[in-house]
Design an enzyme around this catalytic site. Sequence first.
Site, short mmCIF file in Angstrom:
data_model
loop_
_atom_site.label_atom_id
_atom_site.label_comp_id
_atom_site.label_asym_id
_atom_site.label_seq_id
_atom_site.Cartn_x
_atom_site.Cartn_y
_atom_site.Cartn_z
N SER A 55 13.86 -25.35 -14.64
CA SER A 55 13.49 -26.14 -15.82
C SER A 55 13.66 -27.65 -15.64
CB SER A 55 14.24 -25.63 -17.05
OG SER A 55 13.91 -24.28 -17.31
N ASN A 104 6.25 -26.29 -6.98
CA ASN A 104 5.99 -24.87 -6.72
C ASN A 104 5.02 -24.37 -7.78
OD1 ASN A 104 6.07 -22.12 -6.31
ND2 ASN A 104 8.20 -21.85 -6.95
N GLU A 156 12.15 -15.10 -7.62
CA GLU A 156 11.09 -14.15 -8.01
C GLU A 156 10.78 -13.20 -6.86
OE1 GLU A 156 8.37 -17.17 -9.40
OE2 GLU A 156 9.80 -17.58 -11.02
N GLY A 209 12.30 -21.20 -15.50
CA GLY A 209 11.25 -20.88 -16.47
C GLY A 209 11.76 -20.58 -17.86
N GLU A 269 18.91 -22.72 -7.28
CA GLU A 269 18.16 -22.40 -8.49
C GLU A 269 18.90 -21.31 -9.27
OE1 GLU A 269 13.76 -23.59 -8.06
OE2 GLU A 269 13.95 -21.57 -7.30
N HIS A 323 12.77 -17.15 -2.78
CA HIS A 323 12.74 -17.57 -4.19
C HIS A 323 13.23 -16.40 -5.05
CE1 HIS A 323 11.16 -18.60 -8.15
NE2 HIS A 323 11.18 -19.85 -7.73
N LYS A 325 3.49 -21.63 -7.93
CA LYS A 325 3.54 -20.17 -8.12
C LYS A 325 2.11 -19.60 -8.10
CE LYS A 325 7.99 -20.71 -10.31
NZ LYS A 325 8.99 -20.26 -11.25
P1 PGA Z 1 10.79 -23.80 -13.37
O1 PGA Z 1 10.72 -23.04 -11.96
O2 PGA Z 1 10.77 -25.29 -13.05
O3 PGA Z 1 9.55 -23.36 -14.10
O4 PGA Z 1 12.03 -23.40 -14.04
C1 PGA Z 1 11.47 -23.47 -10.86
C2 PGA Z 1 11.21 -22.56 -9.69
O5 PGA Z 1 11.08 -21.34 -9.91
O6 PGA Z 1 11.15 -23.00 -8.52
#
Ligand code: PGA
Length: 254
Positions: free
Chosen positions: A214, A9, A98, A174, A168, A96, A11
Amino acid sequence: MRKKIIAANWKMNMSCAEAAAYLEILFRELGQDEEVEVVIIPPFTAISKVSELVSHSQQVKVGAQNMYFEKAGAFTGEVSAAMLRELFVRYVVLGHSERRAIFGESDETVNKKTRAAHEAVLKPIVCIGETLTEREAGKVEEVLERQIRGSLAGLGAKEMTETVLAYEPVWAIGTGRTASPAQAQEAHAFIRKTIAAVWDAPTAEKVRIQYGGSVKPENTASLMSQPDIDGALVGGASLDPRAFAQIVQHSAGK
Ligand code: PGA
């Protein structure tokens, strides 16, 4: 046997030129191994380029980060499932955290999008997961069950088996804080149990559940060796093609 699915992903990162340079390295690092399914999920603007550059591969597919549930019309700034299909997109990330937190998407919206994706033969990757406050309040199972029942309402068993879930935990996205393999496995087992209760046991056995939050090369093997973890949705570490290739390899036990 559920085939592992590892998704990058990106983003809101990567220009078309950067994507091209990335894929050159990724294909070199991945070699011919097709044991694991790989999905590259660029921003909309790089989808066409990525589709063109992965078209020779059986292993690497293209995904989108979002879509709208209507077919067409006056929805400025949105794209439809059919528009994504035209660019050879096979998967679409929906709900997601976000999107839920920054753009106010509810389970109801995610549900409409999930149904619209299936209607257009796009496979949804539906994200669910609790916040830190919810975990500390002992509400993990309650939140997951609500998100599963809400986001996936009305799907038939066949649509369900073609849906990928991504667990998640919001506190792990993140932040560099990964759920421990035991914590992740516990949540994944609960998700599978809930799918068996709402749909049926054979359906639950077939659904792939990714872990996200992460994920990096160093923690991939221990997470992916858990019985109910069928892949990863990778954010930060997926921006480096070498790290992402290692995640793919480690998820196959290499
Ligand atoms: P991350 O993001 O690996 O940077 O923690 C995962 C995601 O948001 O799908």
